[in-house]
Design an enzyme around this catalytic site. Structure first.
Site, short mmCIF file in Angstrom:
data_model
loop_
_atom_site.label_atom_id
_atom_site.label_comp_id
_atom_site.label_asym_id
_atom_site.label_seq_id
_atom_site.Cartn_x
_atom_site.Cartn_y
_atom_site.Cartn_z
N TYR A 165 -3.36 -3.49 -2.81
CA TYR A 165 -4.32 -2.50 -3.28
C TYR A 165 -4.01 -1.14 -2.65
CZ TYR A 165 -8.75 0.02 -3.75
OH TYR A 165 -9.70 0.97 -4.00
N LYS A 169 -2.88 2.24 -4.71
CA LYS A 169 -3.62 3.50 -4.65
C LYS A 169 -2.75 4.62 -4.10
CE LYS A 169 -7.50 2.38 -6.51
NZ LYS A 169 -7.79 2.89 -7.85
#
Length: 176
Positions: A165, A169
């Site tokens: 994650y 990002k």
């Protein structure tokens, strides 16, 4: 002073819940016409149904707004092309794209599967790429627009239990 989005057409990916839903409702309260995109999966990417997107569309209609639902996956070009086509067929233009779709597949890097890693990257980064790729030409033909790519402080803080994650990002932040 409240900013008006009267007669603007806005696509928000991943808007069946969470921040995406909040973004969509705020645009609707300010007069935008919405395309609510959500595959209907859980935060970890499992499952799927159009129920979440349909529910947000109904919320917008109940407040007097205008919205359509789209359940396409934003991880591939076919899904994003259908999303763009649905917006154009319904409203004839796209003024704003919010690339918000995202999932979190928790797991230490050594325990996370390749498939979990790739799905996380696809939902975040591939969707941002395909969204920009297919929306920019439409916006150019209709006078321009704005694209918002959602990233996170996790991209600079990092956490091992959600490393994919954080990487996704960070990729979005660098891409923007």
């Amino acid at each position: 002073m409240t900013i008006s989005f009267e007669n603007k057409v806005v696509i928000v990916t991943g808007s069946g819940g969470g921040l995406g839903r909040c973004h969509a409702l705020q645009f609707a309260q300010r007069g935008a016409k919405l395309v609510i995109n959500d595959l209907g999966g859980a935060v970890d990417g499992s499952g799927g149904s159009s129920e979440a997107a349909d529910k947000v569309v109904q919320e917008i209609k109940d407040m007097g707004g205008e919205a359509i639902s789209n359940g396409s996956s934003v991880t591939d070009k076919e899904g994003v092309q259908k999303l763009v086509d649905d917006a154009m067929n319904a409203y004839g233009r796209i003024d704003i794209l919010v690339n918000n779709a995202g999932i979190v597949k928790p797991g230490d890097p050594e325990n996370q599967t390749t498939e979990e890693y790739r799905l996380t990257m696809a939902v975040h980064m591939d969707s941002t790429f395909f969204g920009c790729k297919y929306v920019i030409p439409v916006m150019a033909k209709t006078g321009g627009g704005s694209i918002v790519n959602m990233c996170s402080i996790a991209s600079v803080q990092g956490e091992s239990y959600v490393a994919a994650y954080c990487a996704a990002k960070g990729a979005i932040e660098a891409y923007s």
